[in-house]
Design a protein around this motif. Sequence first.
Motif, short mmCIF file in Angstrom:
data_model
loop_
_atom_site.label_atom_id
_atom_site.label_comp_id
_atom_site.label_asym_id
_atom_site.label_seq_id
_atom_site.Cartn_x
_atom_site.Cartn_y
_atom_site.Cartn_z
N THR A 91 -8.04 -0.95 2.73
CA THR A 91 -8.15 -2.30 3.26
C THR A 91 -6.75 -2.89 3.39
O THR A 91 -5.78 -2.36 2.83
N PRO A 92 -6.61 -3.99 4.14
CA PRO A 92 -5.28 -4.60 4.27
C PRO A 92 -4.62 -4.91 2.93
O PRO A 92 -3.43 -4.65 2.74
N ARG A 93 -5.38 -5.48 2.00
CA ARG A 93 -4.79 -5.80 0.70
C ARG A 93 -4.42 -4.54 -0.06
O ARG A 93 -3.37 -4.48 -0.73
N GLU A 94 -5.24 -3.50 0.03
CA GLU A 94 -4.92 -2.25 -0.64
C GLU A 94 -3.66 -1.62 -0.05
O GLU A 94 -2.86 -1.02 -0.79
N ARG A 95 -3.45 -1.77 1.24
CA ARG A 95 -2.23 -1.26 1.86
C ARG A 95 -1.01 -1.99 1.31
O ARG A 95 0.03 -1.38 1.03
N GLU A 96 -1.13 -3.30 1.15
CA GLU A 96 -0.01 -4.07 0.62
C GLU A 96 0.29 -3.67 -0.82
O GLU A 96 1.46 -3.54 -1.21
N ILE A 97 -0.76 -3.48 -1.60
CA ILE A 97 -0.57 -3.05 -2.99
C ILE A 97 0.09 -1.68 -3.03
O ILE A 97 1.02 -1.44 -3.81
N ALA A 98 -0.38 -0.76 -2.19
CA ALA A 98 0.18 0.59 -2.15
C ALA A 98 1.66 0.56 -1.80
O ALA A 98 2.48 1.27 -2.41
N GLN A 99 2.02 -0.26 -0.83
CA GLN A 99 3.43 -0.37 -0.43
C GLN A 99 4.29 -0.84 -1.59
O GLN A 99 5.37 -0.30 -1.86
N GLN A 100 3.80 -1.84 -2.33
CA GLN A 100 4.56 -2.38 -3.45
C GLN A 100 4.63 -1.37 -4.60
O GLN A 100 5.66 -1.28 -5.29
N LEU A 101 3.56 -0.61 -4.82
CA LEU A 101 3.58 0.40 -5.87
C LEU A 101 4.62 1.46 -5.59
O LEU A 101 5.34 1.91 -6.48
#
Length: 201
Positions: A91-101
Amino acid sequence: MFGHELHALIGQSLAPLYPRAEEYHHTGEAGLPAMRSTGMYSDQRIMRRRDGSLFWCHVSGRTLDRDDPYARAVWRFEDLSNQRPLTTPLTPREREIAQQLLGGGTSKQIARVLGISPRNVEAHRARPMRKIGAATQGKLVARLLGALWAAAGALAGVYRHRRHRRRPGVSAAAARPPGLVRWCFYAMAGARRQRYLWACP
């Protein structure tokens, strides 16, 4: 790489190269402090081609004006599809979290960047862990790194073997593996802190 004609992008915003406008703005906000303080910024993020397909991309930039970093900047994009195919829909939020991780952010740091609570970060992080089948955050990062992780893991084994058989007269520093491989040592050992990501010189 993106599938656009060159003339179609000249003088235009980079927002169409992102899955959503919100991700474009959040990414810009995340890189702004570094651009102002050092004049440079780089990360790995999911971007969008003209046909709508998503892919992992390494992005690095240098500004010509730290007071207004995005007004005059040079950006470089590297397609990571071969090393890290995007096989799991996020999901969009999961993509953002993945990028930050992948950038080494902790839950609190990611929460500040995205404007949400650390508890929400942990909840969104748990979903891709279930999707990918990763039992720990370290394994989640490993899966996100894809083939790049596998190759570095193999190199880690080679360097571990060589270091254990270090020749007389060769210092430990000289036998020390490169940064990415040393990072693999830490990650494969299950290190909990994320600040080691890409931090070894």
